[in-house]
Design a protein around this motif. Structure first.
Motif, PDB file in Angstrom:
ATOM      1  N   LYS A  45       1.526  -5.197  -2.510  1.00 43.80           N
ATOM      2  CA  LYS A  45       1.859  -6.529  -1.976  1.00 43.80           C
ATOM      3  C   LYS A  45       2.020  -6.484  -0.459  1.00 43.80           C
ATOM      4  O   LYS A  45       1.578  -7.403   0.243  1.00 43.80           O
ATOM      5  N   ASN A  46       2.615  -5.424   0.061  1.00 45.82           N
ATOM      6  CA  ASN A  46       2.772  -5.282   1.512  1.00 45.82           C
ATOM      7  C   ASN A  46       1.420  -5.177   2.200  1.00 45.82           C
ATOM      8  O   ASN A  46       1.215  -5.760   3.259  1.00 45.82           O
ATOM      9  N   LYS A  47       0.490  -4.415   1.619  1.00 43.93           N
ATOM     10  CA  LYS A  47      -0.853  -4.279   2.213  1.00 43.93           C
ATOM     11  C   LYS A  47      -1.578  -5.624   2.219  1.00 43.93           C
ATOM     12  O   LYS A  47      -2.237  -5.986   3.190  1.00 43.93           O
TER      13      LYS A  47
ATOM     14  N   THR B 151       7.012   2.751  -6.219  1.00 40.94           N
ATOM     15  CA  THR B 151       6.966   1.562  -5.361  1.00 40.94           C
ATOM     16  C   THR B 151       5.551   1.010  -5.189  1.00 40.94           C
ATOM     17  O   THR B 151       5.313   0.203  -4.296  1.00 40.94           O
TER      18      THR B 151
ATOM     19  N   LYS C 145      -0.230  -8.608   2.275  1.00 37.60           N
ATOM     20  CA  LYS C 145       0.393  -9.438   3.330  1.00 37.60           C
ATOM     21  C   LYS C 145      -0.065  -9.001   4.706  1.00 37.60           C
ATOM     22  O   LYS C 145      -0.348  -9.833   5.575  1.00 37.60           O
ATOM     23  N   GLU C 146      -0.130  -7.704   4.916  1.00 41.07           N
ATOM     24  CA  GLU C 146      -0.549  -7.164   6.210  1.00 41.07           C
ATOM     25  C   GLU C 146      -1.939  -7.656   6.593  1.00 41.07           C
ATOM     26  O   GLU C 146      -2.165  -8.104   7.724  1.00 41.07           O
TER      27      GLU C 146
ATOM     28  N   SER D 212      -8.411  -0.473   3.837  1.00 41.16           N
ATOM     29  CA  SER D 212      -7.327   0.486   3.706  1.00 41.16           C
ATOM     30  C   SER D 212      -7.371   1.079   2.309  1.00 41.16           C
ATOM     31  O   SER D 212      -8.145   0.621   1.462  1.00 41.16           O
TER      32      SER D 212
ATOM     33  N   GLN E 147       5.018  -2.884  -4.912  1.00 41.83           N
ATOM     34  CA  GLN E 147       5.474  -3.423  -3.624  1.00 41.83           C
ATOM     35  C   GLN E 147       4.565  -2.966  -2.490  1.00 41.83           C
ATOM     36  O   GLN E 147       4.271  -3.734  -1.574  1.00 41.83           O
ATOM     37  N   ASN E 148       4.090  -1.726  -2.542  1.00 35.87           N
ATOM     38  CA  ASN E 148       3.178  -1.225  -1.509  1.00 35.87           C
ATOM     39  C   ASN E 148       1.884  -2.039  -1.479  1.00 35.87           C
ATOM     40  O   ASN E 148       1.359  -2.341  -0.409  1.00 35.87           O
TER      41      ASN E 148
ATOM     42  N   LYS F 110       0.210 -12.985   5.765  1.00 34.33           N
ATOM     43  CA  LYS F 110       1.222 -13.833   5.107  1.00 34.33           C
ATOM     44  C   LYS F 110       2.558 -13.143   5.143  1.00 34.33           C
ATOM     45  O   LYS F 110       2.715 -11.989   5.014  1.00 34.33           O
TER      46      LYS F 110
END
Length: 95
Positions: free
Chosen positions: A86-88, A80, A90-91, A72, A83-84, A95
């Motif tokens: 960290k979200n990727k 942001t 986790k995705e 990605s 946070q973006n 997790k």
């Protein structure tokens, strides 16, 4: 699974790149971020990486697996961004 993140940037000529560097400097992530300098003084190795991942705009974050396959990407700077990222992570890491 995200193995690492490649950050394509040129902070010498790009204000969003400087803002990205500042935002990421103090953040902690579960994977390493490798900075790849682009621009006028780009090295042959960095040019090869920029070509491999078809980098046309900076700053650009490319999420890659352990075999350097792109999973990605995120383009540009936003408030942001940490946070973006960290979200990727986790995705892709479940997790």
């Amino acid at each position: 699974m995200v193995a690492k993140i490649l950050l394509f940037t040129d902070p010498s000529r790009c204000m969003p790149c400087r803002m990205m560097d500042n935002a990421l400097f103090s953040a902690k992530f579960d994977v390493s971020i490798t900075t790849i300098q682009t621009g006028a003084s780009i090295t042959p190795e960095n040019k090869e990486k920029a070509n491999k991942y078809n980098i046309r705009n900076i700053p650009q974050l490319v999420f890659v697996d352990s075999e350097d396959n792109e999973l990605s990407r995120l383009s540009g700077f936003s408030p942001t961004i940490v946070q973006n990222i960290k979200n990727k992570i986790k995705e892709f890491n479940g997790k």
